[in-house]
Structure formats: structure tokens, C-alpha cells
Design a protein around this motif. Structure first.
Motif, PDB file in Angstrom:
ATOM      1  N   SER A 191     -43.791  20.185 -39.039  1.00  0.00           N
ATOM      2  CA  SER A 191     -44.169  20.976 -37.814  1.00  0.00           C
ATOM      3  C   SER A 191     -43.367  22.157 -37.759  1.00  0.00           C
ATOM      4  N   ASP A 192     -43.459  23.083 -36.790  1.00  0.00           N
ATOM      5  CA  ASP A 192     -42.472  24.353 -36.731  1.00  0.00           C
ATOM      6  C   ASP A 192     -40.901  23.988 -37.128  1.00  0.00           C
ATOM      7  N   SER A 193     -40.645  22.806 -36.601  1.00  0.00           N
ATOM      8  CA  SER A 193     -39.204  22.385 -36.609  1.00  0.00           C
ATOM      9  C   SER A 193     -39.024  21.282 -37.437  1.00  0.00           C
ATOM     10  N   ASP A 194     -39.977  20.313 -37.713  1.00  0.00           N
ATOM     11  CA  ASP A 194     -39.395  18.926 -38.383  1.00  0.00           C
ATOM     12  C   ASP A 194     -40.045  19.115 -39.691  1.00  0.00           C
ATOM     13  N   PHE A 195     -39.249  18.227 -40.516  1.00  0.00           N
ATOM     14  CA  PHE A 195     -39.818  18.042 -41.789  1.00  0.00           C
ATOM     15  C   PHE A 195     -39.464  16.445 -42.274  1.00  0.00           C
ATOM     16  N   GLY A 196     -40.014  16.153 -43.331  1.00  0.00           N
ATOM     17  CA  GLY A 196     -39.883  14.711 -43.723  1.00  0.00           C
ATOM     18  C   GLY A 196     -39.182  14.575 -45.029  1.00  0.00           C
ATOM     19  N   ILE A 197     -38.570  13.537 -45.184  1.00  0.00           N
ATOM     20  CA  ILE A 197     -37.954  13.222 -46.853  1.00  0.00           C
ATOM     21  C   ILE A 197     -38.288  11.745 -47.015  1.00  0.00           C
ATOM     22  N   VAL A 198     -38.941  11.759 -48.343  1.00  0.00           N
ATOM     23  CA  VAL A 198     -39.268  10.501 -48.985  1.00  0.00           C
ATOM     24  C   VAL A 198     -38.774  10.338 -50.166  1.00  0.00           C
ATOM     25  N   CYS A 199     -38.232   9.183 -50.443  1.00  0.00           N
ATOM     26  CA  CYS A 199     -37.655   8.796 -51.791  1.00  0.00           C
ATOM     27  C   CYS A 199     -37.893   7.187 -51.783  1.00  0.00           C
ATOM     28  N   LYS A 200     -38.825   6.945 -52.724  1.00  0.00           N
ATOM     29  CA  LYS A 200     -39.128   5.443 -53.020  1.00  0.00           C
ATOM     30  C   LYS A 200     -39.598   4.824 -51.506  1.00  0.00           C
ATOM     31  N   ASP A 201     -38.839   3.648 -51.034  1.00  0.00           N
ATOM     32  CA  ASP A 201     -39.330   3.146 -49.875  1.00  0.00           C
ATOM     33  C   ASP A 201     -38.325   3.734 -48.608  1.00  0.00           C
ATOM     34  N   ALA A 202     -37.543   4.567 -49.041  1.00  0.00           N
ATOM     35  CA  ALA A 202     -36.940   5.184 -47.873  1.00  0.00           C
ATOM     36  C   ALA A 202     -37.655   6.601 -47.283  1.00  0.00           C
ATOM     37  N   LYS A 203     -37.776   6.681 -46.195  1.00  0.00           N
ATOM     38  CA  LYS A 203     -38.531   7.657 -45.286  1.00  0.00           C
ATOM     39  C   LYS A 203     -37.751   8.151 -44.053  1.00  0.00           C
ATOM     40  N   GLY A 204     -37.935   9.416 -43.723  1.00  0.00           N
ATOM     41  CA  GLY A 204     -37.056   9.967 -42.703  1.00  0.00           C
ATOM     42  C   GLY A 204     -37.538  11.187 -42.240  1.00  0.00           C
ATOM     43  N   THR A 205     -37.576  11.618 -40.700  1.00  0.00           N
ATOM     44  CA  THR A 205     -38.098  12.630 -40.214  1.00  0.00           C
ATOM     45  C   THR A 205     -36.831  13.326 -39.443  1.00  0.00           C
ATOM     46  N   PHE A 206     -36.698  14.689 -39.821  1.00  0.00           N
ATOM     47  CA  PHE A 206     -35.787  15.259 -39.291  1.00  0.00           C
ATOM     48  C   PHE A 206     -35.867  16.648 -38.578  1.00  0.00           C
ATOM     49  N   SER A 207     -35.253  17.436 -37.858  1.00  0.00           N
ATOM     50  CA  SER A 207     -35.611  18.337 -36.950  1.00  0.00           C
ATOM     51  C   SER A 207     -34.484  19.460 -37.393  1.00  0.00           C
ATOM     52  N   CYS A 208     -34.791  20.642 -37.624  1.00  0.00           N
ATOM     53  CA  CYS A 208     -34.007  21.977 -37.761  1.00  0.00           C
ATOM     54  C   CYS A 208     -34.374  23.002 -36.715  1.00  0.00           C
ATOM     55  N   THR A 209     -33.753  23.338 -35.803  1.00  0.00           N
ATOM     56  CA  THR A 209     -34.083  24.399 -34.711  1.00  0.00           C
ATOM     57  C   THR A 209     -34.158  25.882 -35.076  1.00  0.00           C
ATOM     58  N   ASP A 210     -33.583  25.966 -36.435  1.00  0.00           N
ATOM     59  CA  ASP A 210     -33.536  27.368 -36.949  1.00  0.00           C
ATOM     60  C   ASP A 210     -34.683  27.429 -37.979  1.00  0.00           C
ATOM     61  N   CYS A 211     -35.633  27.804 -38.076  1.00  0.00           N
ATOM     62  CA  CYS A 211     -36.971  27.564 -38.847  1.00  0.00           C
ATOM     63  C   CYS A 211     -36.541  28.425 -40.263  1.00  0.00           C
ATOM     64  N   ASP A 212     -35.910  29.853 -40.085  1.00  0.00           N
ATOM     65  CA  ASP A 212     -35.705  30.360 -41.306  1.00  0.00           C
ATOM     66  C   ASP A 212     -34.881  29.596 -42.169  1.00  0.00           C
ATOM     67  N   ILE A 213     -33.774  29.031 -41.746  1.00  0.00           N
ATOM     68  CA  ILE A 213     -32.554  28.301 -42.534  1.00  0.00           C
ATOM     69  C   ILE A 213     -33.392  27.039 -43.208  1.00  0.00           C
ATOM     70  N   ARG A 214     -34.302  26.309 -42.260  1.00  0.00           N
ATOM     71  CA  ARG A 214     -35.249  25.370 -42.798  1.00  0.00           C
ATOM     72  C   ARG A 214     -35.988  25.717 -43.938  1.00  0.00           C
ATOM     73  N   ASP A 215     -36.752  26.840 -43.747  1.00  0.00           N
ATOM     74  CA  ASP A 215     -37.662  27.194 -44.603  1.00  0.00           C
ATOM     75  C   ASP A 215     -36.705  27.535 -46.065  1.00  0.00           C
ATOM     76  N   GLN A 217     -31.622  13.797 -36.578  1.00  0.00           N
ATOM     77  CA  GLN A 217     -32.423  12.749 -37.073  1.00  0.00           C
ATOM     78  C   GLN A 217     -33.391  12.221 -35.913  1.00  0.00           C
ATOM     79  N   LYS A 218     -34.820  12.422 -36.230  1.00  0.00           N
ATOM     80  CA  LYS A 218     -35.505  11.413 -35.211  1.00  0.00           C
ATOM     81  C   LYS A 218     -35.906  10.050 -35.493  1.00  0.00           C
ATOM     82  N   LYS A 219     -36.027   9.960 -36.902  1.00  0.00           N
ATOM     83  CA  LYS A 219     -36.166   8.442 -37.319  1.00  0.00           C
ATOM     84  C   LYS A 219     -35.883   8.219 -38.853  1.00  0.00           C
TER      85      LYS A 219
END
Length: 494
Positions: free
Chosen positions: A201-225, A137-139
């Protein structure tokens, strides 16, 4: 699948007696994100905030519940009314239904019988796990306040006041955020219908649900995709079918062979017939089917009773062998006969096949007992083919056979070959190609390129339909298109 069994409430998967929801609760004029835990065996509702228990109520303390379709007001004994705001209509309906069922069936609690209450909870529980992903979790903010590592306050004892998300589970109902893989109480549950996942980005993705928001990183890009593809997939209509696949796999794996069960015996006989064990090609002598017979050793079982070898995989290991023998008869027979020399350079054929079944069980975490959500990942492979598990088994067994011939390690090196196959399959199962299709499916054209030639005129062959998934890249959704498997011999009339 074979041995499909209707499941009742008491016979459903080995799940703990919990169901969770995430809501906003109005506490003294402020909205706080709260996780509700319904325990329908101990008859309690527990409230959690940031993974920490803050309230505990008995079902008996619930006196009244009202809803306008979005907000729910619950009245507990000796407590001011609790105003709960849900993230989506489905969550509102499920929470209200459970609470109302508890109120209307209070006698079940008094008599320690919970049929109606259990059913209302089970109906609301997730049944499918599409993907899991380890993240950093980044933020994150659950409302207006941002929660990141720089702004998190520390308690006097040095402990961080607030937990980070390090593990995310995607079910057919929610994105569920946990502090780690071992945690059972979620930090948040966001309904899929109102949640967006965005690649940053290559490793980061965001989740947004109503007013909840977060940025997360996954080092394995294949698993993330693969995980993001599963989030974007429009496969809601096939939840029941996929859930039945998972139930059938678990049922087969957990069911031991019963000598008195005619269906079990008939399934074993199918392996006998498909393997031509009833006739001797050299002497033309015939043999009657028997559960206990030295003929099973010819096929590579360790004893004259094959059931003892099947204990590690239950009926699932037997199903895999039968499917392979019936669907790809010539290939099955050639691989089996190549191992009949009884030298150190041959492997026990069916024993190896059972090991391959167990290898797949481990890779897809089928042997892990369920928590309140299923641990078994419904791999994207299952969206491509109605007999995906059996096809994967055929690919994996063929891969083992080829690696055995290439590595030339002999019987004492059997485990080395198994480990090598596991490493190869693990990589392929977690790697998509450029179109988002699991790379393991490409192995159909590599390790089974000669499959058509081995597709025999087997009179007992069962025809299987498959499902092709085609991706509309502009709309980012999936459509299921029914078709015949490309490896089927369309000239066969069986």
C-alpha cells in the motif's frame, strides 16, 4: 579518490569483532529460527532466539563440522550434534568455512593469535550498507507460527514474549532486522538472493524469505521507496567498487594532515595552485607555496595555517576544496573573490567550505563509528556518478552561496544559513523523482545551471568519468552505463 590506501585485516574499518548468521536449528524435532554470533576476539559462538541469548560456546568446544551444501551439522563438547539449515548456499559456505577454520587453527586460539580465523570472519561480514529504514511491524512469522501483536503472549511480569522489528538494514549480503536502531544483535538476517520485498500500500510493504513472511509500515513513503529501489537494484557486481568508495571516504575523514607526508603537502599545494594564491592580481607580485602563509587568509581560512581549520573534516575537507577548485575553477574563483571584502556581509570562503564538508559527513552518517555492519549509507547517488561525493559537495557549496546572498543575515547569521542548507539537502537526499533517481541530482540543473560557463581552461584539470544508471522498469533492475558527465566541456582538450 585521492589517498586510496590498501587495507589489511587489522587496518580495516572500525568494526566490532562480530559476524552474524541466521539459520533454522532442529531442536527436538522442531525447527527454530536462531541467530549465530561469532565473536572472533573472545573466541565464542553465541546463539540467540528472538534477540535473547540461549547458548554460549567457546571456539575450543567445536569438535567437528559437516555439510551437504544446505545443512550443517556441528558437534560441540558434551552436546548432541546441532543440525543447522541455512537460507542460502552462500551462508552455508561462510558458516562452514568459519567453523572449519576454527577447528583447523585451534592453535591460534591457544596462542591468542587469530589471523586465519579473523580473515574467514571478515570475508563473511557485510561491507556495504545500501539503505536503512525505520518501520512499524504489523505482523511477522519466521516459520509456520504467526507472530503479531494480538497473538504474542505476555510473561507474568507483563513483558512481551517476543520482539518486534522496528529497524531494517539493507547490506550487499542480507536484509537485517533489528528491534530498534540501538540494538546490536539482529532478530533475523535474510539473504538478498532469496528475499522478496513487495509494496502492499502507500505505507506498507512485505518481506518474504522462504517460510518467513512479514508486513511492515513506513510512514515516510519517499524513504520507503528509496529503500525498496535499493533492494530491487541489481548492483551486486559493483559491490567492490562501492565498498572502496566508502573505505576511501572514511580513510580521508579519519586521516589528519601530516606536514611530513609529501602526498598530503602536494594535495595542499594543488589547492594553492588552483586558487591562484601564488600571484597577486593587483600588484603582479608572486608568492612561493608555503603551508603557513598569510595568503591562506585571502582564501577564507581563519589563520595563516589552513591545517588547523581542517581538523574537523580531516583530509576529506581538503579533497572537496581541491576537487571544486580544479573541476569548476571559474565558479570557485568567483565565489571566493566575492567574499574578499572583509565586511560583515561576506563569509570566510574556505571556512564555509569546510563546514559544508562536515554538514555532508553528518547527513550521510559518515562520522558514526561502525558496528559489525557499516552504518554509512551508500546513497543511490553513489550509483550514478563515480565522483558522486565531490559532485554533491559542489552542489551543496553552491547552494550555500546562493542562500547566503538571498538571506542577507551577515556573518552573525552564518549558522542559520548552514542550518537552512542542511534542511534543504536532507529533504532532497531522501526524495526520489518519478524515475527513482535521487532528487539531489536534479539540482545539477538548478543550482549549477551556469556550471558550463564557469568551467575554466584549467591546465591541471583532472578528467573524471561518471556512471549513469538507467532503470529497466519492466525487469526492475539497474544497469550501469559508462558515459561522460553532462556538465563536462567536451570541447576541452585538457
Amino acid at each position: 579518490m585521492a589517498f586510496s590506501q590498501a587495507t589489511t585485516v587489522s587496518q580495516s574499518l572500525k568494526q566490532t569483532d562480530l559476524v552474524y548468521f541466521c539459520v533454522k536449528e532442529n531442536i527436538k524435532g522442531n525447527l527454530y529460527t536462531v541467530v549465530l554470533e561469532f565473536n572472533y576476539q573472545s573466541f565464542h559462538i553465541v546463539k540467540y532466539k528472538d534477540g535473547t541469548k540461549i547458548k554460549n560456546f567457546s571456539f575450543i568446544e567445536i569438535k567437528k563440522v559437516q555439510t551437504d551444501g544446505v545443512d550443517i551439522v556441528v558437534q560441540f563438547n558434551n552436546e548432541p550434534p546441532s543440525s543447522l539449515k541455512t537460507y542460502c548456499e552462500d551462508d552455508c559456505v561462510n558458516i562452514y568455512t568459519i567453523l572449519l577454520t576454527i577447528i583447523n587453527n585451534i592453535g591460534e586460539i591457544m596462542n591468542r593469535t587469530t589471523d586465519k580465523i579473523v580473515k574467514s570472519c571478515l570475508d563473511a561480514k557485510p561491507k556495504l550498507c545500501y539503505r536503512m529504514v525505520d518501520v512499524t511491524q504489523k505482523k511477522f512469522r519466521s516459520s509456520k507460527k504467526s507472530l503479531n501483536m494480538k497473538s504474542i503472549k505476555k510473561k507474568k511480569d507483563g513483558m512481551v514474549n517476543g520482539k518486534k522489528t522496528n529497524f531494517i538494514v539493507l547490506t550487499e549480503k542480507h536484509l537485517i532486522l533489528f528491534s530498534d536502531r540501538e540494538e546490536t544483535v539482529p532478530l533475523y538476517l535474510f539473504p538478498r538472493v532469496c528475499t522478496k520485498v513487495i509494496k502492499k500500500s502507500d505505507s506498507d510493504f512485505g518481506i518474504v524469505c522462504k517460510d518467513a513472511k512479514g508486513t511492515f509500515s513506513c510512514t515516510d513513503c519517499d524513504i520507503r521507496d528509496l529503500w525498496i529501489d535499493a533492494v530491487e537494484a541489481d548492483i551486486i557486481d559493483d559491490d567492490d567498487e562501492l565498498n572502496q568508495v566508502e573505505i576511501n571516504l572514511r580513510t580521508l575523514y579519519e586521516t589528519t594532515f601530516d606536514h611530513d607526508n609529501e602526498e598530503h603537502v602536494l594535495f595542499l599545494r594543488r589547492l594553492w595552485d588552483a586558487s591562484d594564491l601564488g600571484k597577486d592580481n593587483d600588484s603582479e607580485e608572486t608568492y612561493e607555496f608555503a603551508i603557513k602563509s598569510d595568503r591562506w587568509k585571502i582564501l577564507g581560512f581563519q589563520r595563516d595555517d589552513p591545517i588547523s581549520d581542517l581538523r574537523a573534516t580531516g583530509l576529506l575537507g581538503l579533497q572537496n576544496l581541491v576537487y571544486f577548485a580544479e573541476q569548476y575553477h571559474k565558479l570557485f574563483m568567483q565565489m571566493a573573490r566575492n567574499q574578499e571584502q572583509s565586511s560583515d556581509m561576506e563569509y570566510p570562503f574556505c571556512t564555509a567550505g569546510i563546514n559544508i564538508s562536515f554538514l555532508l559527513i553528518k547527513l550521510l552518517e559518515l562520522e558514526v563509528e561502525d558496528d559489525w555492519f557499516p552504518n554509512f549509507q551508500t546513497h543511490p547517488l553513489f550509483f550514478h556518478h563515480s565522483s558522486a561525493w565531490q559532485e554533491l559537495y559542489g552542489i551543496s557549496f553552491r547552494l550555500f552561496d546562493q542562500k547566503w546572498n538571498q538571506m542577507k543575515v551577515g556573518y552573525l547569521g552564518f549558522q542559520k544559513v548552514i542550518d537552512n542548507v542542511q534542511e534543504t539537502l536532507a529533504g532532497l537526499l531522501s526524495k526520489p523523482n518519478v524515475l527513482g533517481v535521487p532528487a539531489i541530482f536534479d539540482m545539477l540543473g538548478i543550482f549549477l545551471e551556469d556550471l558550463k560557463a564557469f568551467k575554466g581552461e584549467n591546465p591541471k584539470l583532472v578528467r573524471y568519468n561518471s556512471y549513469k544508471i538507467t532503470r529497466n522498469l519492466s525487469k526492475k533492475n539497474y544497469n550501469l552505463e559508462k558515459r561522460k558527465h553532462p556538465l563536462c566541456n567536451n570541447n576541452n582538450n585538457d
